[in-house]
Design a protein around this motif. Structure first.
Motif, short mmCIF file in Angstrom:
data_model
loop_
_atom_site.label_atom_id
_atom_site.label_comp_id
_atom_site.label_asym_id
_atom_site.label_seq_id
_atom_site.Cartn_x
_atom_site.Cartn_y
_atom_site.Cartn_z
N ASN A 186 -7.79 2.12 2.65
CA ASN A 186 -6.96 1.15 2.14
C ASN A 186 -6.04 1.55 0.75
O ASN A 186 -5.00 1.85 0.67
CB ASN A 186 -7.27 -0.15 1.79
CG ASN A 186 -6.39 -1.11 1.50
OD1 ASN A 186 -5.16 -1.27 1.74
ND2 ASN A 186 -6.85 -2.00 0.62
N GLU A 207 -11.43 2.42 -1.72
CA GLU A 207 -11.62 1.27 -0.71
C GLU A 207 -11.36 1.46 0.70
O GLU A 207 -10.29 2.30 1.11
CB GLU A 207 -10.58 0.12 -1.11
CG GLU A 207 -10.92 -0.57 -2.64
CD GLU A 207 -9.91 -1.54 -2.72
OE1 GLU A 207 -9.57 -2.20 -2.13
OE2 GLU A 207 -9.84 -1.84 -4.32
N GLY A 240 0.97 -1.23 8.79
CA GLY A 240 0.66 -1.80 10.07
C GLY A 240 -0.65 -2.64 9.91
O GLY A 240 -1.56 -2.09 8.93
N PHE A 241 -1.10 -3.84 10.42
CA PHE A 241 -2.31 -4.62 10.28
C PHE A 241 -3.44 -3.86 10.78
O PHE A 241 -3.49 -3.47 12.12
CB PHE A 241 -2.12 -6.03 10.85
CG PHE A 241 -2.93 -6.94 10.13
CD1 PHE A 241 -2.92 -7.30 9.24
CD2 PHE A 241 -4.07 -7.21 10.99
CE1 PHE A 241 -3.81 -8.46 8.48
CE2 PHE A 241 -4.98 -8.39 10.70
CZ PHE A 241 -4.86 -8.71 9.46
N VAL A 242 -4.48 -3.74 10.09
CA VAL A 242 -6.01 -2.94 10.72
C VAL A 242 -6.61 -4.07 11.00
O VAL A 242 -7.15 -4.89 10.20
CB VAL A 242 -6.26 -2.11 9.34
CG1 VAL A 242 -7.63 -1.48 9.99
CG2 VAL A 242 -5.32 -0.89 9.13
N GLN A 261 2.49 -8.81 -1.83
CA GLN A 261 2.29 -8.39 -0.48
C GLN A 261 2.76 -9.80 0.28
O GLN A 261 2.53 -10.94 -0.04
CB GLN A 261 0.77 -8.22 -0.22
CG GLN A 261 0.23 -7.16 -1.08
CD GLN A 261 -1.34 -6.83 -0.55
OE1 GLN A 261 -1.58 -7.17 0.65
NE2 GLN A 261 -1.93 -5.98 -1.09
N PHE A 290 -9.89 -4.66 11.04
CA PHE A 290 -11.29 -4.31 10.76
C PHE A 290 -12.15 -5.29 10.62
O PHE A 290 -12.23 -6.55 10.62
CB PHE A 290 -11.05 -3.76 9.36
CG PHE A 290 -10.67 -4.61 8.11
CD1 PHE A 290 -11.73 -5.58 7.56
CD2 PHE A 290 -9.35 -4.93 7.71
CE1 PHE A 290 -11.05 -6.62 6.62
CE2 PHE A 290 -9.02 -5.87 6.80
CZ PHE A 290 -9.84 -6.68 6.20
P1 AMP Z 1 -4.74 -4.34 -1.27
O1 AMP Z 1 -3.83 -5.02 -2.27
O2 AMP Z 1 -4.23 -3.04 -0.54
O3 AMP Z 1 -6.20 -3.94 -1.73
O4 AMP Z 1 -4.97 -5.53 -0.13
C1 AMP Z 1 -5.54 -6.68 -0.46
C2 AMP Z 1 -6.32 -7.05 0.89
O5 AMP Z 1 -5.24 -7.59 1.80
C3 AMP Z 1 -7.28 -6.20 1.38
O6 AMP Z 1 -8.42 -6.15 0.89
C4 AMP Z 1 -7.37 -6.52 2.66
O7 AMP Z 1 -8.37 -7.70 3.08
C5 AMP Z 1 -6.00 -7.20 3.27
N1 AMP Z 1 -5.28 -5.88 3.69
C6 AMP Z 1 -4.43 -5.10 2.97
N2 AMP Z 1 -3.82 -4.24 3.80
C7 AMP Z 1 -4.32 -4.46 5.04
C8 AMP Z 1 -3.97 -3.68 6.34
N3 AMP Z 1 -3.06 -2.78 6.47
N4 AMP Z 1 -4.35 -4.50 7.41
C9 AMP Z 1 -5.34 -5.54 7.17
N5 AMP Z 1 -5.52 -6.02 6.36
C10 AMP Z 1 -5.15 -5.56 4.85
#
Ligand code: AMP
Length: 366
Positions: A273, A258, A186-188, A161, A190
């Motif tokens: 997510n 998640e 897109g950045f969420v 990522q 949260f």
């Molecule tokens: P993931 O591998 O998709 O679980 O992403 C790892 C971490 O990155 C997540 O637990 C979030 O803290 C952060 N993250 C992933 N996608 C996003 C998103 N679209 N917007 C904001 N934070 C994100």
């Protein structure tokens, strides 16, 4: 194969587990408690092999060995989502595979996953497929910045990522993921992250665990705490979302969903997510704080048994023991209210999950 594949497995039957890590180990321990034997198939020796009745070390693309393995068991399950689809399909010709390969297909590719979930009318972050720099530029215009570029396959614990703050970073990001097929998300913004663990039985019965709030350290899950601060109405909604996904996948077993909680936004408050078609680290607290934990319930589901109660009898904080954290085992073992789980891994490495501790407290409302 047993003619009636929906009949419950008799105690003494053998459960096949693809994958030999700590999730396989805890599945095998729960299976043993219910009188089953486990045969673990793994490409490398791992913690599950120490507690299984039998094991095979073989490649996941060795379909002849996968078929031999499937012939030796009554049902096949898996403890990681990157089991090659061809291996799952080869096993399924011989024994029931639960959850079915469709869940693997959806969860292995972030683009397929996001498309599948959004088609159910469930909110996900805005996303676009990216195969090269010009597609990334177009995706960034559509999705907006900041955004996160994620490889479609084989990303976990934040690996694969790249966070993008400005248009200058686009070319570098493509290099960083070595041009692998990707999605731009897109950045969420949260407030916090929760996960819902849902278990679905062969007959379609569904039970849900209380959603924990999850925090991460260096991109790896650090703690899961129940009860979470998620307001009751949103908790119900989160549970409905997870149940709908399980139903749409015709899922059998434990599924983790998640989600990001955005607060009272006027728009979507919960955004999915990702999903994991297996027992999940954010569900480890259920082993000690619920009537029937996620590992036992997964075994019950895939064996065609009635599900156990997911009711939570205690508040709990699950803390992962990562790398050197495990050196604290002695103090933790002496702590009142702490339940220590060590995975039997002999080599300590930074970032390696060595065990976890569930710290229990009397149940409060929530
Ligand atoms: P993931 O591998 O998709 O679980 O992403 C790892 C971490 O990155 C997540 O637990 C979030 O803290 C952060 N993250 C992933 N996608 C996003 C998103 N679209 N917007 C904001 N934070 C994100």
């Amino acid at each position: 194969m047993n003619a009636d594949v929906t009949a419950p497995l008799q105690p003494g039957s053998t459960i096949g587990i693809l994958g030999g890590g700590q999730l396989g180990r805890m599945l095998a321990m729960s299976a043993a408690q219910l009188g089953f034997r486990c045969h673990v198939y793994s490409d490398v020796p791992g913690p599950a092999l120490d507690v299984a009745h039998s094991s095979t070390i073989g490649a996941f693309d060795d379909l002849a060995r996968i078929a031999d393995f499937a012939r030796s068991v009554d049902v096949v399950t898996y403890e990681f989502e990157n089991v090659p689809l061809r291996a799952a399909a080869a096993a399924q010709e011989i024994a029931p595979v639960r959850p079915g390969p469709k869940a693997l297909d959806v969860a292995q590719d972030r683009l397929t996953e996001k498309t599948f979930i959004s088609k159910l009318g469930i909110p996900v972050a805005p996303f676009a497929a990216v195969g090269n720099l010009s597609e990334l530029q177009a995706a960034a215009e559509r999705v907006g910045l900041p955004a996160i570029l994620k490889t479609r396959r084989l990303g976990y614990d934040g690996k694969g990522q790249v966070r993008l703050e400005s248009a200058d970073a686009l070319a570098g990001a493509i290099d960083e993921i070595r041009g692998a097929p990707a999605v731009l998300e897109g950045f969420v913004a949260f407030q916090y992250e929760v996960s819902v663990l849902v278990v679905r039985a062969v007959d379609g019965a569904i039970r849900v665990y209380d959603p924990p709030i999850n925090t991460h350290r260096n991109g790896i899950l650090d703690t899961s705490v129940v009860p979470s601060p998620l307001p009751a109405a949103h908790r119900k909604h989160a549970e409905e979302i997870a149940s709908r996904i399980a139903l749409a996948l015709d899922y059998v077993g434990v599924l983790a969903v998640e989600m990001f909680f955005l607060g009272e936004t006027g728009g979507a408050s919960l955004v999915v997510n990702e999903i994991a078609p297996r027992v999940h680290n954010s569900g480890h607290w259920t082993m000690d704080a619920c009537t029937c934990g996620q590992f036992e319930n997964h075994i019950r589901a895939i064996a065609g048994w009635p599900l156990g109660s997911t009711e939570r009898h205690s508040d709990a904080t699950m803390q992962n023991l990562i790398g050197d954290d495990v050196a604290g085992w002695r103090e933790i073992a002496g702590e009142p209210g702490a339940r220590l789980h060590l995975y039997g891994k002999t080599e300590v490495r930074p970032g390696r999950k060595m065990g976890h501790v569930n710290r229990l407290r009397p149940k409060t409302a929530g």
